[in-house]
Structures are given as structure tokens and as C-alpha cells.
Design an enzyme around this catalytic site. Structure first.
Site, PDB file in Angstrom:
ATOM      1  N   CYS A 171      39.848  44.016  39.100  1.00 55.69           N
ATOM      2  CA  CYS A 171      40.430  43.402  37.901  1.00 55.69           C
ATOM      3  C   CYS A 171      40.211  44.245  36.635  1.00 55.69           C
ATOM      4  O   CYS A 171      41.085  44.298  35.770  1.00 55.69           O
ATOM      5  CB  CYS A 171      39.913  41.988  37.707  1.00 55.69           C
ATOM      6  SG  CYS A 171      38.123  41.812  37.696  1.00 55.69           S
ATOM      7  N   ASP A 366      46.722  37.876  33.288  1.00 51.46           N
ATOM      8  CA  ASP A 366      45.741  37.727  34.358  1.00 51.46           C
ATOM      9  C   ASP A 366      46.042  38.668  35.517  1.00 51.46           C
ATOM     10  O   ASP A 366      47.096  38.560  36.143  1.00 51.46           O
ATOM     11  CB  ASP A 366      45.761  36.280  34.845  1.00 51.46           C
ATOM     12  CG  ASP A 366      44.745  36.003  35.930  1.00 51.46           C
ATOM     13  OD1 ASP A 366      43.884  36.860  36.166  1.00 51.46           O
ATOM     14  OD2 ASP A 366      44.815  34.912  36.533  1.00 51.46           O
ATOM     15  N   HIS A 368      44.637  38.683  38.398  1.00 48.58           N
ATOM     16  CA  HIS A 368      44.057  38.163  39.627  1.00 48.58           C
ATOM     17  C   HIS A 368      45.047  37.568  40.620  1.00 48.58           C
ATOM     18  O   HIS A 368      44.637  37.110  41.684  1.00 48.58           O
ATOM     19  CB  HIS A 368      42.973  37.137  39.288  1.00 48.58           C
ATOM     20  CG  HIS A 368      41.791  37.734  38.590  1.00 48.58           C
ATOM     21  ND1 HIS A 368      41.791  37.987  37.235  1.00 48.58           N
ATOM     22  CD2 HIS A 368      40.604  38.174  39.052  1.00 48.58           C
ATOM     23  CE1 HIS A 368      40.636  38.532  36.898  1.00 48.58           C
ATOM     24  NE2 HIS A 368      39.902  38.662  37.976  1.00 48.58           N
TER      25      HIS A 368
END
Length: 486
Positions: A171, A366, A368
Site C-alpha cells: 500500500c 484507497d 487496498h
């Protein structure tokens, strides 16, 4: 990850893409509430199903952790199946398209700052004849035009490892890719560029995506970042901190510069890591030295010119376990800089790319979500770039972000750098003794302010809130990233 909230917001893009008349946009945008309501009406047959599935995953806060644990223990059948679908991202995208816009996390009474652009948001903006460049609609269009980098699966193995995916550990790498990609967008296409709705696509845009593919042939791939970051303990399967990530980019760009003609640089700008006491690793307030910036530009141009475009990366440690509240106003203010590229940061082990603020909320992209690998050819103007953009606006309270982070700025020329230095100096003067960083002309400056001094509870030993950790959890077993358990 506890403390995070997210709001699904479908893009209300205009049929006309924005022109690049200026590099620095002004305040913008208005939403079309009629189309939103229509979309919700058409989705009525689906809403109950999606609402029940996503109510578990889409909104979560500190106060709901106990309930989440109890619910998790009771639900291990259909919940696991839904969670798996959410993890790969496909179900979430269906949810966005079918249910349309939900803006419960975006206030209608406060301005939004997104990478140096202010959006005046008010309930009056819903007027049908309001211009597209005023209000919430233009904010959504801008937000969805930012390049998204996420976990990918199915790429060629990284080096000598067996890793063909960066799920659960990549990440921070992805967050840094997003920040550098925005710098390239601003440089090549300007701040006012918006994602095109029709093909053929912009050649410069496709070339940017090409450089971030997931293979060794793509200059800024995860493969090449890990290779360049070996000196900073970057390795497949491990997390890494923002300071090491900044230094890795510096190394990678320098290596590419040495083997590539000046006119063919994939990142056509100097890179300046702004550090302070102990080279930025022990909490010292970084110092932007104009003399150093000039030297970096001169080195990048191989002595041909004094000033070139420059990317400034400012790694910071703003507290021990959480950001000291004294720094939050300054962090928020950096998003008002026209040179803003946002922040690499999030929570320990869960980096995000923060690109905007509204009141006390940080708005972020994001990394993820897990998506299949896609490598776009640099000449493919008919490519499908959908997986590189996002219509979901997520937010986290500013006081919950990890104190270890890195801020980015892009300055196009000397005048732009001067404007940045003026704004940064003014911000430091107004920081009540707790500046994020300071500005000086030369190296003849006093010892920089130490961020740990402002905390009053001991020195920060190391930037270890994002320290290099194995992919497994404390029990030694592989764990699915909490971000996947929405």
C-alpha cells in the site's frame, strides 16, 4: 481499519472534458441532484440487497469496533462471500453504478480543498442551470480524474521472489505511485485536466499510465521501486515507511536519469527530498533550502539550465502514536497551496493517498482494492483506463492519521517555487512554534526545530510507525489486510 469512513459517490462528469487553459484551477463545481435522484429510483429493486451487504463494510468508526467483532463471530457464511467480492473490487463498482451518489460524508456547508483547488459547496449549487465549474459536481469530476493505483494480482514475479501480487503489503508503494503520477499529470496536462469520456485518449495520459505498469519494462513499476529501494530495506512482502519511500524514488529517478537522454526522461523534473535534523529520521523539522533546490535542478539538467520543474517530497514525523494537534491546522493548509500533491499516509500498515480536506476530514484514494494486473501499451489510445480511477470518496479524521507521513509539492518553474516558498514561510510563521517545515535561502541557518520538542513527551527515536514488517501477523500466520474487511 478502525477509524476510517468511506462514502460511495458516483461521478457526475460532464459530457465535455475540461480544457487545460490554466495549470492552477480556481474554485469550482455544482452537482445535478436530479440525475442522482433518478439513478436512485431506477436502482430501487437493488437497493435493499446492496444496503444489507454493504452496511457491514462501508461505514466504520472507532465506536463500532466491538459490534464488528461480535458480528464477525456470528457471520461466517454469506458474509465471507460478500467480503471476498468486495476485496476484488468488482462488487463495489457495481454498487457505485447501481445505487449512484451517496454524499453523507461530504458537508454541504463547507469548502473542499483538493490539491490546491477550492470547491465552494453549498445547497444552492443544486440549481439545474448552475455552471459545471461551481460546486460539488466539479469536485467529483476532479476527484475521479486523479490517478488511482491499487493492489494488483497476476503480474510477473518480482525479482527472485515468488510474489505475483502486492496484496497486504504494497500500500505504501501504491500511495507513492499515486502521488508521483499526479505530479506527471500536472506537468504534462495541467491542473485543469479531467479524465476524458471519449476515445481516443490523450497520448500523454496513456504514456503516464504506461510508466506505472506492473512489469520491469515499466519505469515506475513496483518491481523497479523495490529494486531501487534495497538500500532502504524495501523487499517484496514487507511494509515500508514514507521516509524510505521518498529516498527510493530519489534513487530510482537518479538511476534512470543516468541512462536516459535528457529529452526522454520518464519523470522530467528534479526530485528534492526535504529533510531536517538527522536527515529527517529523528523528527527534525525539514528545511526547504532554495540553494539546494537550485542544485538539484542544475544536476537534473546536466548543467544546461539553472531551474527545471521540481518535485519536493517532505517526509515528516509529527508525533509518537498520533499526530500532535498543533500540526493539524498546518497540514490542512498545505492543501490550499497551488503546488499541492497531497500526502502519503494513513494508519500504521495501511497507507493511503490523501488528496483533499474538508473541515476536520481528510479525503483520500484507497490502494487496498485488489484488481487484476493490466499493462497498458504507451501507444494504445483505445485502452480501458477504468481501473485507474475511482468514484468512491473516502475520508478519515485528520487527527487519526499516522504521524509518519510524507507531503508532496510540484513546482513548474522558478516563479512557482518562489510562490511555494512564500506560502510555506507564511505558514511556518503562523504555526505557533510548531512548523511542518521551514524555508531558507542558504545553509547558513540555525538548528531546525525538532518536532519532538513540540510534543513535550520525549524524542522520536525512529520513523518506525511504518517500519519494515513481515507480511504475516503477530501469530506468524498470513492475515488478510483489515482494509479488505470493509
Amino acid at each position: 481499519m478502525k477509524g476510517f469512513c468511506e462514502t460511495a459517490v458516483a461521478s457526475k462528469c460532464s459530457s465535455k472534458s475540461s480544457t487545460d487553459s490554466t495549470d492552477r484551477g480556481s474554485s469550482s463545481a455544482c452537482s445535478d441532484s436530479g440525475s442522482r435522484d433518478s439513478k436512485h429510483d431506477k436502482a430501487s429493486l437493488w437497493s435493499n440487497f446492496f444496503a444489507s451487504a454493504f452496511s457491514i463494510f462501508e461505514t466504520h468508526s472507532e465506536s463500532s469496533i466491538t459490534e464488528k467483532k461480535e458480528s464477525h463471530s456470528r457471520n461466517n457464511g454469506w458474509t465471507a462471500a460478500v467480503r471476498k467480492a468486495v476485496t476484488i473490487g468488482s462488487m463495489r463498482r457495481i454498487h457505485e453504478r447501481v445505487l449512484g451518489s451517496r454524499r453523507t460524508g461530504i458537508s454541504s456547508a463547507s469548502d473542499i480543498w483538493l490539491l490546491g483547488v477550492c470547491y465552494k459547496v453549498s445547497q444552492d449549487d443544486s440549481s439545474g442551470d448552475a455552471p459545471i465549474d461551481n460546486g460539488l459536481g466539479a469536485f467529483e469530476q476532479d476527484f475521479s480524474s486523479r490517478i488511482l493505483m491499487t493492489y494488483r494480482k497476476g503480474f510477473e514475479a518480482i525479482g527472485d521472489s515468488k510474489y505475483t501480487s502486492d496484496v497486504n503489503w504494497g500500500c505504501m508503494l501504491r500511495s507513492s505511485q499515486m502521488l508521483v503520477a499526479q505530479a506527471l499529470l500536472f506537468h504534462r496536462l495541467g491542473r485543469s485536466w479531467r479524465r476524458p469520456l471519449h476515445k481516443p485518449l490523450d497520448e500523454a495520459y496513456i504514456e503516464i499510465l504506461y510508466h506505472f505498469g506492473d512489469s520491469e519494462t515499466s519505469t515506475f513499476s513496483i518491481h523497479n521501486l523495490l529494486q531501487a529501494g534495497k538500500a532502504y530495506e524495501l523487499a517484496a512482502g514487507s511494509w515500508v515507511g514514507p521516509y524510505a519511500m521518498c529516498r527510493t524514488w530519489e534513487t530510482l529517478v537518479r538511476c534512470r536519469r543516468e541512462v536516459t537522454d535528457l529529452d526522454d526522461q520518464p519523470l522530467p523534473m528534479a526530485v528534492y527530498i526535504v529533510s531536517g535534523d538527522e536527515d529527517g529520521e529523528r523528527g527534525g523539522a525539514p528545511v526547504v533550502c532554495i540553494e539546494d533546490a537550485s542544485r538539484h535542478c542544475l544536476e537534473f539538467s546536466r548543467g544546461q539550465v539553472d531551474w527545471t520543474p521540481i518535485l519536493l517530497l517532505v517526509p515528516l514525523v509529527l508525533g509518537l502514536e498520533k499526530v500532535n494537534p498543533r500540526y493539524i491546522p498546518s497540514l490542512r493548509a498545505t492543501f490550499t497551496f497551488p503546488q499541492s500533491l497531497g500526502i502519503m499516509g494513513g494508519k500504521p500498515g495501511a497507507s493511503t493517498y490523501i488528496i483533499g480536506v474538508q473541515d476536520e476530514k481528510a479525503l483520500y484514494l484507497d490502494p487496498h482494492d485488489v484488481q487484476p494486473v493490466i499493462n497498458i501499451r504507451r501507444d494504445d489510445l483505445e485502452a480501458d483506463p477504468l481501473s485507474y480511477h475511482c468514484n468512491v470518496i473516502r475520508h478519515i479524521p485528520l487527527d487519526l492519521i499516522d504521524p509518519s507521513l510524507a507531503i508532496g509539492f510540484y513546482c513548474r518553474d522558478r516563479d512557482d517555487l518562489n510562490d511555494f516558498c512564500f506560502r510555506a514561510s507564511k505558514l511556518a510563521d503562523e504555526s505557533n512554534g510548531a512548523p511542518l517545515f521551514t524555508v531558507t535561502q542558504t545553509h547558513s541557518f540555525p538548528r531546525p526545530v525538532n518536532h519532538s520538542d513540540a510534543l513535550g513527551d520525549g524524542a522520536v527515536e525512529n520513523d518506525d510507525s511504518f517500519s519494515v514488517l513481515p507480511m504475516s501477523d503477530a501469530d506468524g500466520s498470513a492475515q488478510e489486510d483489515d482494509w479488505q474487511l470493509l
